[in-house]
Design an enzyme around this catalytic site. Sequence first.
Site, mmCIF file in Angstrom:
data_model
loop_
_atom_site.group_PDB
_atom_site.id
_atom_site.type_symbol
_atom_site.label_atom_id
_atom_site.label_comp_id
_atom_site.label_asym_id
_atom_site.label_seq_id
_atom_site.Cartn_x
_atom_site.Cartn_y
_atom_site.Cartn_z
ATOM 1 N N ASP A 429 0.731 -1.104 0.085
ATOM 2 C CA ASP A 429 -0.030 0.001 -0.057
ATOM 3 C C ASP A 429 1.029 1.282 -0.062
ATOM 4 O OD1 ASP A 429 -2.165 1.678 0.168
ATOM 5 O OD2 ASP A 429 -1.875 1.779 2.371
ATOM 6 N N GLU A 587 -3.442 21.513 0.467
ATOM 7 C CA GLU A 587 -3.864 22.647 0.779
ATOM 8 C C GLU A 587 -3.174 23.160 2.290
ATOM 9 O OE1 GLU A 587 -8.228 22.805 0.490
ATOM 10 O OE2 GLU A 587 -8.079 23.227 -1.349
ATOM 11 N N PHE A 634 -11.935 21.392 -6.543
ATOM 12 C CA PHE A 634 -11.119 20.259 -7.284
ATOM 13 C C PHE A 634 -11.872 18.931 -7.140
ATOM 14 C CE2 PHE A 634 -7.803 17.209 -7.865
ATOM 15 C CZ PHE A 634 -6.840 17.959 -8.422
ATOM 16 N N THR A 772 -2.503 1.369 -4.771
ATOM 17 C CA THR A 772 -3.010 2.444 -4.123
ATOM 18 C C THR A 772 -4.283 2.902 -4.648
ATOM 19 O OG1 THR A 772 -2.689 4.681 -3.379
ATOM 20 C CG2 THR A 772 -1.747 3.939 -5.562
ATOM 21 N N ASP A 774 -4.980 5.846 -4.587
ATOM 22 C CA ASP A 774 -4.847 7.341 -4.885
ATOM 23 C C ASP A 774 -5.000 7.422 -6.635
ATOM 24 O OD1 ASP A 774 -4.688 9.178 -2.932
ATOM 25 O OD2 ASP A 774 -2.721 8.848 -2.387
ATOM 26 N N ARG A 873 -5.945 3.877 -8.106
ATOM 27 C CA ARG A 873 -7.472 3.868 -7.872
ATOM 28 C C ARG A 873 -7.773 2.468 -7.718
ATOM 29 N NH1 ARG A 873 -9.439 8.487 -6.651
ATOM 30 N NH2 ARG A 873 -8.936 10.060 -7.833
ATOM 31 N N ASP A 899 -1.521 -0.722 5.983
ATOM 32 C CA ASP A 899 -1.774 -0.115 7.399
ATOM 33 C C ASP A 899 -3.484 0.069 7.512
ATOM 34 O OD1 ASP A 899 -2.179 2.224 5.557
ATOM 35 O OD2 ASP A 899 -1.869 3.352 7.294
#
Length: 1253
Positions: A429, A587, A634, A772, A774, A873, A899
């Site tokens: 991961d 951010e 976003f 992942t 992400d 993804r 994790d």
Amino acid sequence: MAVSSRRSKGKVRWSKLYSFSCMKPVVTESAPEEQEQLGGPGFSRVVFCNDAQLHKHKPHKYPKNSVSTTKYNFATFLPKALFEQFRRVANLYFLLAAVLSTTSLAPFSPASVIVPLVFVVGVSMLKEGMEDWNRFLQDLSVNSRIAKVHEANGVFVSKPWKALCVGDIVTVNRNEYFPSDLLFLSSSYEDGICYVETMNLDGETNLKVKRCLEVTLPVDDDMEFNKFKAMIRCEDPNPNLYSFTGNLEFENKSYPLGPSQVLLRDSKLRNTEYVYGVVIFSGVDTKVVRNSTKSPSKRSRIERKMDKVIYLLFAMLVLISIVTGVCSSLYTKFEMEKLWYVQPEEDDPYFNPKEPLVSGLLQFIRALILYGYLIPISLYVSIEVVKVLQAMLINKDIAMYDEMTSKSVEARTSNLNEELGQVEIILSDKTGTLTCNQMEFRKCSIAGISYGGEANEIDHAASKRMNADLETYDFSFEGSDTTSTSRSFEMFEFSFPDYATKKNAPGGEILTSPSPENARTPRIEHESAIKGFNFKDVRLTSKKWIHQSESCDVAMFFRVMALCHTGIPVEDDDTEKLKYEAESPEEVAFLIASQEFGFTFLRRTQSTMFVKELDPSSEVVVEREYKLLNLLEFSSSRKRMSVIVKDGDDQIFLLCKGADSIIFDRLAEDGKSYQKPTTAHVSNYAEDGLRTLAFAYRRLELVEYEKWNAMFTQAKSTIGPERDDLLEKASEVIEKYLILLGAVAVEDKLQKGVSECIDKLAQAGLKIWLLTGDKKETAINIGFACSLLQHDMKQVHLSLSKEAESNNEEKAMKEDILLQIETAYEVTCEESNKDSPFALVVDGKALELALKNDVKDQFLRFAINCASVICCRVSPKQKALITRSVKEYTGRTTLAIGDGANDVGMIQEADIGVGISGMEGMQAVMASDFSLPQFRFLERLLLVHGHWCYKRISKMILYFVYKNIAFGLTLFYYELYTSFSGELMYDDWYMVLFNVMLTSLPVIALGVFEQDVSADVCLKFPALYQQGQQDICFSWIRIVGWILNGVLSSLSIFTLNFYAFSSSAFRDKGEVADVAHLGAITYTCVIWTVNCQIALIITHFTWIQHFFIWGSISFWYIFLYVYGLLPPAFSNRGFHLLTEALGPALTYWLTTVLVVVISLFPYFLHIVVQRFFWPKDEHVLQEMKYCKKDVTDNIMWLREQNNSKKKTHVGFSARVDAKIRHLAGMLRLKKMSIYRAMSNSPRYRTTKNSPLI
């Protein structure tokens, strides 16, 4: 404890700011198709809100909220554990032997078979029970977490998670986990917004925005729930994390529910003071548990292979039993009648010449029991004991203790210790495993100038190595020794891509070129004093940028950073500076950076934002108010975010940040001034593994804005599926004609030691796959950061084409993916001989199709050939599926590490599952086989403990096979010698003690303490790990070799003893040896031989090994002495055997020494020849360490160390090698240009043509 208090409400109504994600749910009379399914199959669940007692009885009784990861419970432990034990073929055999030992067929007493079996099985079951008890205690810890639940009359009481029921009203506070799947009712924000971190579920770091129904907004205080009643009709429990269908029936009206109203178990509440929710799914019905799989029963490769060895030994047992049965039958039929002086009784079925077949069959069964010592019954229990002790040593390894978290490695099961030494593929991961969930602002490019451009570790290492290689190289003219013009060529300028830019930039005089000494000394990065800000460049931090000609662009850049976000400032009690909370960690890093640069975001209201900023014209810090007109947030599809603000001068600006490719496509012609240098800087940042975003802005005229805003407002108020398309079109209209300001680079901070760990693992021959949730860009950045990717790699991106995706036909999409795979595979085959590594990057949709049965083999064939594989993804189910597919397709040992709860499936599917005991709950740890506090400890766990455990267990099994054959075959030889009489050569107690006492402790010491090389050497010579991958130490050649060694030893022991004692006297008075003497003498030689054999095997002695080896031999003599003192009724033939018969006989002692030496000579000759002519890696290292070559001949030691590293395209070393190749090329070009320049100079031509030269 009862809790009742009035809650404070947040004043910002986020739903008014968001454009895309917060569509307001409405009451609908005509429900969509999903809503029409409610009440039917798959949509039958009914939840009575605030009426949990109605769910205690059927038909609406649902599971409690407790979750269990144990394999057993009190009722199932005994049958399941017994089943697990008797799955082992050896235990099953000894169970049959134990049953037969109670009959007249047994050659010895039942106790001698039953006692060892009960001991072995009992110890193994006890170990299983203890490990499962530890799982139970961890489950208890999770199930005992406290939640605040509505009891009655608006009073909330604390209850453990396991006591929650469907229908309960729960309140959850900031930074707490949701105890079950909840329907979101209200929050601390007036408009019912809350932020949820789902990193534990899908690995994404960005916060998700959830919004409750408007009708439940008033139910926002404890007392409001006194009269709250509602009913939910929704879908049945399922594993889909991203969908939900249901209705809320409240006050005689029905309201549709979607995934934005559901808060999933194990996700965390962030940036929101509190929320209220009602339990809709509990315990095993929750989506996160539905995504997990049952805890599997894992067995190591060595254990599975050991079963085959047992089958081989069992075949030997059956073979010699058949020989015994057949020969006994023939002997009884043809020879028994001739031996009139030993005629058996007429009714003796074992020796009946009239029925030789029956006699042979009975002798066969008797032989199966008698030769049972060929099967090592104590092997399993010894391995169980050894593995538990190995696990204890792993747990106590101080080198794997993390002081920051005060946690250490934990072997949660000891069944797989040796499997750690055979891993070939690691599936990891990203979030929380490789990274530490912390963003740091590192670099930026403003107005075409790069700032904060420190050299990274790759540059330092390459510069250091190239200087070391090139420091003696001098440029000279035609071989002359003109030292005045000769200089060492410094590599520093090549090691820093931004050096020339800095040197020529305004303000560049601040930076000076470092000295050569500094260039050769790698800079050590220290932790930044400011969390989230690790930026060093005095041109910006000292505010000197205000004197530059581009100061207006710099100020606008910082303004974009301070205004284009969804963050909230929070007072920090420890410092005077503000802290921030936002949807994404990027951010937060931007806001911290803008504060450090002098542009501090102070506060916000519903429509205004306040910033304290440095005015470049007056050089004074002023507080400015900006009116927030619109926020275009976003998203993964937009890849950008914009805000439209109005300043104090009524000027309207659109401030935009996003992916560089997206921003560059939207630039105005006059806004591309800095595009070329910015593109180069972004490329350099990405090569360092940093995430990049481009900043741009646009000034809007009032008329243009009002016209656009009318269109945008109409799109935003649209209800229906076309709403998103209208909003996207409206945003496209305004987000163009932008002016580029620059770019920023933030680091998704890796955990300490990740790059070094991956480098060592790659050198050891392991492949690492990154899985992942992400997005692709983030995954690629992390791939570069942790050196799984490098820029000389050819990246193959496997994703659906827009055409195939728009058709939405599975067949067409499969064909598209298959075509991409086949094309890429052909390219890899064509370039396989070249030094050009390939990296595969695949997204979730493409992966889903690639893992279909008719595509899977082609996909995996290609993926295995790639140096790196990154899957982005990816859902939890896909992680588990790809782990299973890789394991089954390759047949290699896989290790999965993660994790979060989203990693549980892959952890359980892999051969070895490793959980990171980090910040995100304990689900991964509870499902794992081993837990680590940090990823970097995986290096030591595999390369040191994995290597040791593999070699220890391999040696243990081989030694067990050897010693049992050496002992068991002497019984067979005695049968041959006595014409298959069935007579026992050894006393029953000798048989019992052989495996239980006299040979058990040395082999346990071998399995626990043996080290072929030290831990430091294992880490310095990673190639040693490949012995486990290639299964060198437990190959069939070795197994057969040790079987033959056992056969030779048994032959030597038996023949030499019987030749020495059977035909001649061995005592002074001419007494010959009887069966008691021969048995004790032979047994003595067996004990000495097998214990001395283990002394030859061991390479790392401790006092414990010496004590057990020589203590076991001594114990035999002590036992023989004590046993002989017992009355004859108990000692039988052993009465005074040592004191009166064997001890006084010199022949007994001399023969023992001779037999042991001859029996061990073949193995001793083997190891001498092997070490002289075919030494293994560890043999060379052992001799080098013994001769202290690592100290006296460091060059040799380093050469061997470099030779031991497997050439790889992955890892820190591979990136340094690639960088050196790049710099070496630049160096050659530089030398050529210098030579051409000098050779064309008049001075050079004059000097060359001079008659003096």
